[in-house]
Design a protein around this motif. Structure first.
Motif, PDB file in Angstrom:
ATOM      1  N   PRO A   1     -39.204 -14.559  74.019  1.00  0.00           N
ATOM      2  CA  PRO A   1     -38.953 -14.051  75.413  1.00  0.00           C
ATOM      3  C   PRO A   1     -39.292 -13.334  76.188  1.00  0.00           C
ATOM      4  N   ILE A   2     -38.624 -12.905  77.045  1.00  0.00           N
ATOM      5  CA  ILE A   2     -39.165 -13.018  78.222  1.00  0.00           C
ATOM      6  C   ILE A   2     -39.683 -11.419  78.089  1.00  0.00           C
ATOM      7  N   PRO A   3     -41.038 -11.237  78.045  1.00  0.00           N
ATOM      8  CA  PRO A   3     -40.944  -9.851  78.281  1.00  0.00           C
ATOM      9  C   PRO A   3     -40.956  -8.162  79.145  1.00  0.00           C
ATOM     10  N   PHE A   4     -39.955  -9.225  80.355  1.00  0.00           N
ATOM     11  CA  PHE A   4     -40.166  -7.961  81.306  1.00  0.00           C
ATOM     12  C   PHE A   4     -39.580  -8.162  82.121  1.00  0.00           C
ATOM     13  N   ALA A   5     -38.183  -8.636  81.906  1.00  0.00           N
ATOM     14  CA  ALA A   5     -36.939  -8.925  82.925  1.00  0.00           C
ATOM     15  C   ALA A   5     -36.505  -8.055  83.588  1.00  0.00           C
ATOM     16  N   PRO A   6     -36.194  -7.931  83.994  1.00  0.00           N
ATOM     17  CA  PRO A   6     -35.908  -6.612  84.837  1.00  0.00           C
ATOM     18  C   PRO A   6     -34.610  -5.850  84.056  1.00  0.00           C
ATOM     19  N   ALA A   7     -34.739  -4.566  83.955  1.00  0.00           N
ATOM     20  CA  ALA A   7     -34.198  -3.512  82.839  1.00  0.00           C
ATOM     21  C   ALA A   7     -33.451  -2.580  83.855  1.00  0.00           C
ATOM     22  N   GLU A   8     -33.247  -2.825  85.051  1.00  0.00           N
ATOM     23  CA  GLU A   8     -31.754  -2.157  85.401  1.00  0.00           C
ATOM     24  C   GLU A   8     -30.481  -2.392  86.081  1.00  0.00           C
ATOM     25  N   PHE A   9     -29.846  -2.141  86.676  1.00  0.00           N
ATOM     26  CA  PHE A   9     -28.313  -2.912  86.188  1.00  0.00           C
ATOM     27  C   PHE A   9     -28.015  -2.748  87.632  1.00  0.00           C
ATOM     28  N   ASP A  10     -26.858  -3.688  88.011  1.00  0.00           N
ATOM     29  CA  ASP A  10     -26.564  -3.922  89.439  1.00  0.00           C
ATOM     30  C   ASP A  10     -24.948  -2.919  89.120  1.00  0.00           C
ATOM     31  N   GLU A  11     -24.165  -3.415  90.249  1.00  0.00           N
ATOM     32  CA  GLU A  11     -22.980  -2.151  90.380  1.00  0.00           C
ATOM     33  C   GLU A  11     -22.142  -2.728  89.367  1.00  0.00           C
ATOM     34  N   SER A  12     -22.275  -4.772  89.373  1.00  0.00           N
ATOM     35  CA  SER A  12     -21.466  -5.197  88.394  1.00  0.00           C
ATOM     36  C   SER A  12     -21.399  -4.540  86.959  1.00  0.00           C
ATOM     37  N   GLY A  13     -22.445  -3.837  86.640  1.00  0.00           N
ATOM     38  CA  GLY A  13     -22.797  -3.051  85.114  1.00  0.00           C
ATOM     39  C   GLY A  13     -22.964  -4.116  84.186  1.00  0.00           C
ATOM     40  N   TYR A  14     -23.319  -5.155  84.232  1.00  0.00           N
ATOM     41  CA  TYR A  14     -24.309  -6.566  83.768  1.00  0.00           C
ATOM     42  C   TYR A  14     -24.994  -7.487  83.371  1.00  0.00           C
ATOM     43  N   LYS A  15     -25.749  -8.319  82.447  1.00  0.00           N
ATOM     44  CA  LYS A  15     -26.505  -8.879  83.143  1.00  0.00           C
ATOM     45  C   LYS A  15     -26.127 -10.017  82.165  1.00  0.00           C
ATOM     46  N   GLU A  16     -26.424 -11.529  83.305  1.00  0.00           N
ATOM     47  CA  GLU A  16     -26.130 -12.752  81.447  1.00  0.00           C
ATOM     48  C   GLU A  16     -26.983 -12.778  80.693  1.00  0.00           C
ATOM     49  N   MET A  17     -27.487 -13.268  79.290  1.00  0.00           N
ATOM     50  CA  MET A  17     -28.055 -12.959  78.693  1.00  0.00           C
ATOM     51  C   MET A  17     -27.998 -14.182  77.988  1.00  0.00           C
ATOM     52  N   ASN A  18     -29.521 -15.182  77.918  1.00  0.00           N
ATOM     53  CA  ASN A  18     -29.281 -16.416  77.180  1.00  0.00           C
ATOM     54  C   ASN A  18     -30.283 -15.771  75.375  1.00  0.00           C
ATOM     55  N   SER A  19     -29.700 -14.736  75.036  1.00  0.00           N
ATOM     56  CA  SER A  19     -30.551 -14.467  73.758  1.00  0.00           C
ATOM     57  C   SER A  19     -29.956 -13.453  72.572  1.00  0.00           C
ATOM     58  N   GLY A  20     -29.736 -13.012  71.715  1.00  0.00           N
ATOM     59  CA  GLY A  20     -29.047 -12.132  71.228  1.00  0.00           C
ATOM     60  C   GLY A  20     -29.271 -11.063  69.958  1.00  0.00           C
ATOM     61  N   CYS A  21     -29.753 -10.360  69.411  1.00  0.00           N
ATOM     62  CA  CYS A  21     -29.804  -9.347  69.273  1.00  0.00           C
ATOM     63  C   CYS A  21     -28.899  -9.298  67.741  1.00  0.00           C
ATOM     64  N   PHE A  22     -28.425  -8.962  66.438  1.00  0.00           N
ATOM     65  CA  PHE A  22     -27.563  -8.646  65.628  1.00  0.00           C
ATOM     66  C   PHE A  22     -27.575  -7.229  65.500  1.00  0.00           C
ATOM     67  N   GLU A  23     -28.612  -6.478  65.942  1.00  0.00           N
ATOM     68  CA  GLU A  23     -28.776  -5.030  66.340  1.00  0.00           C
ATOM     69  C   GLU A  23     -27.886  -4.327  67.384  1.00  0.00           C
TER      70      GLU A  23
END
Length: 337
Positions: free
Chosen positions: A158-180
């Motif tokens: 994982p990249i631990p400090f990937a930006p946490a904020e969202f823009d007006e689109s309401g989503y961010k692309e990811m290349n991972s997953g979490c079963f939670e």
């Protein structure tokens, strides 16, 4: 593959909640499971099915599930496995069950969360645009839980400090997953197969999410849909937290690096040098976790043991990934791999 970036408020009505199945995996935590099932009973709308996979619990899990069968307000499917297959095996069995039920959407979660009452509506808003979706979670204390949604793919960490904020689109692309909280469409499951039970615990959801992101646009959306119900010892780093772990986790964190390596090899993605750097960074992180969070150096032997046992997996030239569900002729992975 990439869609225009706009908030999906106009497509709420296109999602049918009855096509979704919640898959929950539990092991000897009937009290937490009862809280989850209570929250599902309070959902509006509810999913078409709830699948509970019990990893051979020895407490009163069976009785707790049966007590909720009438009051949960939707069809409850309960499977008690003969042995503890870990979270990986539990989610693999759960997703297979949901797939066999004909579910269009599968919403995965552990037993130590509660569902926000309108959580399914929030996830459904995005279902006409994306097929691999991750919602957000509140932590035990009500704060916003940060999940590392991006990985340094070649390193497999994982990249631990990937930006946490969202823009007006309401989503961010990811290349991972979490079963939670993973919300995934059956068509993606059909193509990449079930989660791999050989992981037992750890890295399984990251690899599964990465596989999904290779064939569809995977996103994390700015929707709070789950709340953690179990407090975990943490080290407050200011902008992030590092959780406490266990000897079992330490072992599989290092052992399962070899399973990631095999998955990378299977799609021609593996590069030795960056992946070795990722393994070294993982080892260093676990040492820091031991010293700073748990204030001990006991447990390092499990890291070395995991590395040692992983070598046999990495050397297995007959190793196969989980087969797609639409290719019944594909050989299944060997149990001893």
């Amino acid at each position: 593959m990439h869609d225009a970036k706009q908030h999906p408020s106009s497509s709420d009505a296109a999602f049918d909640p009855s096509t979704a199945t919640i898959v929950a995996v539990t092991f000897n935590r009937s009290g937490l499971l009862a809280r989850l099932l209570t929250s599902i009973g309070e959902m509006d709308p509810k999913p078409g099915h709830v699948v509970v996979i019990d990893n051979a619990s020895t407490d009163d899990t069976t009785e707790v599930v049966e007590a909720f069968r009438e009051q949960i307000g939707t069809e409850l499917v309960y499977r008690r496995l003969e042995t503890n297959t870990g979270g990986s095996g539990g989610f693999s069995a759960g997703m297979q069950t949901a797939y066999d039920l004909g579910s269009e959407w599968m919403w995965l979660m552990d037993d130590d969360v509660e569902v926000i009452p309108d959580g399914l509506t929030k996830m459904g808003r995005w279902s006409t645009r994306f097929r691999s979706i991750q919602g957000r979670r509140y932590d035990f204390d009500g704060s916003e839980f940060y999940w590392q949604y991006r990985i340094a793919a070649r390193m497999g960490i994982p990249i631990p400090f990937a930006p946490a904020e969202f823009d007006e689109s309401g989503y961010k692309e990811m290349n991972s997953g979490c079963f939670e909280g993973m919300f995934i469409h059956r068509d993606i499951v059909r193509q990449i197969g079930l989660p791999d039970p050989r992981f037992f615990i750890y890295w399984d959801d990251q690899v599964y999410g990465w596989l999904a992101s290779r064939i569809t646009t995977s996103v994390i959306v700015n929707e709070f849909v789950l709340r953690r119900t179990r407090e975990i010892k943490q080290w407050d780093m200011g902008v992030r937290h590092m959780n406490a772990s266990s000897d079992n986790y330490r072992y599989y964190i290092m052992r399962n690096r070899s399973l990631i390596k095999q998955y990378y090899r299977s799609v021609g993605f593996y590069r030795p040098i960056p992946f070795a750097l990722g393994t070294a960074a993982t080892f260093a992180k676990e040492l820091i976790r031991l010293v700073v969070v748990e204030r001990t150096v006991r447990g390092t032997s499990n890291l070395f043991r995991g590395l040692r046992d992983g070598r046999d997996i990495a050397r297995d030239r007959g190793w196969m990934p989980m087969p797609p569900l639409d290719r019944q002729s594909c050989p299944t992975p060997r149990a001893g791999s």
